[in-house]
Design an enzyme around this catalytic site. Structure first.
Site, PDB file in Angstrom:
ATOM      1  N   ASP A  19      47.671  31.731  43.437  1.00 16.18           N
ATOM      2  CA  ASP A  19      47.584  32.145  44.616  1.00 16.18           C
ATOM      3  C   ASP A  19      45.991  31.656  45.190  1.00 16.18           C
ATOM      4  O   ASP A  19      45.222  32.171  45.629  1.00 16.18           O
ATOM      5  CB  ASP A  19      47.611  33.743  44.754  1.00 16.18           C
ATOM      6  N   ILE A 118      44.037  42.328  41.967  1.00 16.01           N
ATOM      7  CA  ILE A 118      45.488  42.383  42.279  1.00 16.01           C
ATOM      8  C   ILE A 118      46.260  41.014  41.743  1.00 16.01           C
ATOM      9  O   ILE A 118      46.803  41.478  40.560  1.00 16.01           O
ATOM     10  CB  ILE A 118      45.837  42.047  43.915  1.00 16.01           C
ATOM     11  N   CYS A 119      46.534  39.958  42.224  1.00 20.36           N
ATOM     12  CA  CYS A 119      47.410  39.033  41.719  1.00 20.36           C
ATOM     13  C   CYS A 119      47.088  38.544  40.313  1.00 20.36           C
ATOM     14  O   CYS A 119      47.821  38.387  39.330  1.00 20.36           O
ATOM     15  CB  CYS A 119      47.752  37.846  42.549  1.00 20.36           C
ATOM     16  N   LEU A 120      45.496  38.523  39.809  1.00 21.80           N
ATOM     17  CA  LEU A 120      45.246  38.389  38.602  1.00 21.80           C
ATOM     18  C   LEU A 120      45.625  39.471  37.564  1.00 21.80           C
ATOM     19  O   LEU A 120      45.752  38.933  36.574  1.00 21.80           O
ATOM     20  CB  LEU A 120      43.700  37.737  38.906  1.00 21.80           C
TER      21      LEU A 120
END
Length: 220
Positions: A19, A118-120
């Site tokens: 991302d 979040i995404c990590l």
């Protein structure tokens, strides 16, 4: 896997980038600013390419129109790597992503992703549960706030992931100036020593390193 070594080697690892999209860069408010995060993720990509490591690249929400694609400067370092677009903020909930990681054949993952919290974090926690070792790159990621970034790092560390920094990744992967990896490593490191002083004085680069980097660039 090279079990006798505590350090990580490029033969053991895959690079996973999650991302790195314009919308994510715009809202970084933690200690490493967006420009330096961008440089560091490019350093990771260059290092992986130099050492022949598998790379998995993913985006979120492009197909749904929520976000744009991978930042062009990052994508330019990843020739031949096709991004996997997802709907889930946890990349490991996406079957294509899971299969791409599995297909690398590597059980040690070096992960960078936005945002830290979040995404990590979601991908790393899931990867650990699925039996991977994970190293995450603290200065190639960022959060929406300092507390969000730091809390994400704390959660990741408590879960068993290993924090590191981008230049440390490059040097850890080859480590020995007498090996054949010296030449590609020096090329990447000297590129970094040329670029980072343009952005910040907070990362130390010695005069001798700057001169060597300038000579390397001049010889190309």
């Amino acid at each position: 896997m090279n079990k006798e070594l505590g350090v990580w080697t490029y033969e053991d690892c895959a690079l996973v980038l999650i991302d790195y999209q314009k919308e994510m860069f715009e809202v970084i408010r933690s200690e490493t600013d967006a420009a330096l995060v961008e440089l560091h993720v490019r350093l990771l990509a260059k290092s992986a390419k130099a050492f022949g490591m598998p790379i998995v690249l993913s985006t979120v929400g492009v197909g749904f129109g929520f976000n744009g694609p991978t930042l062009p400067s990052v994508l330019s370092e990843l020739e031949g790597v096709e991004p996997i677009d997802r709907t889930s903020m946890n990349a490991f909930e996406d079957e294509a992503f899971r299969e791409a990681v599995k297909a690398t054949g590597r059980k040690r993952l070096i992960i960078g992703g936005l945002h830290t919290e979040i995404c990590l974090t979601f991908a790393t926690v899931q990867a650990l549960k699925d039996g991977y070792d994970v190293m995450f790159v603290t200065d190639a990621v960022g959060g929406r706030s300092q507390i969000a970034h730091r809390t994400g790092i704390e959660r990741l560390s408590h879960a068993g992931a290993v924090p590191t920094t981008a230049l440390a990744v490059t040097t850890e992967l080859f480590r020995d100036w007498a090996t054949p990896a010296r030449a590609p490593a020096l090329e990447v490191i000297y590129w970094y020593f040329t670029e980072v002083p343009k952005l910040t004085a907070a990362v130390g680069v010695a005069d001798a390193e700057k001169q060597a980097a300038a000579a390397q660039v001049g010889a190309q």
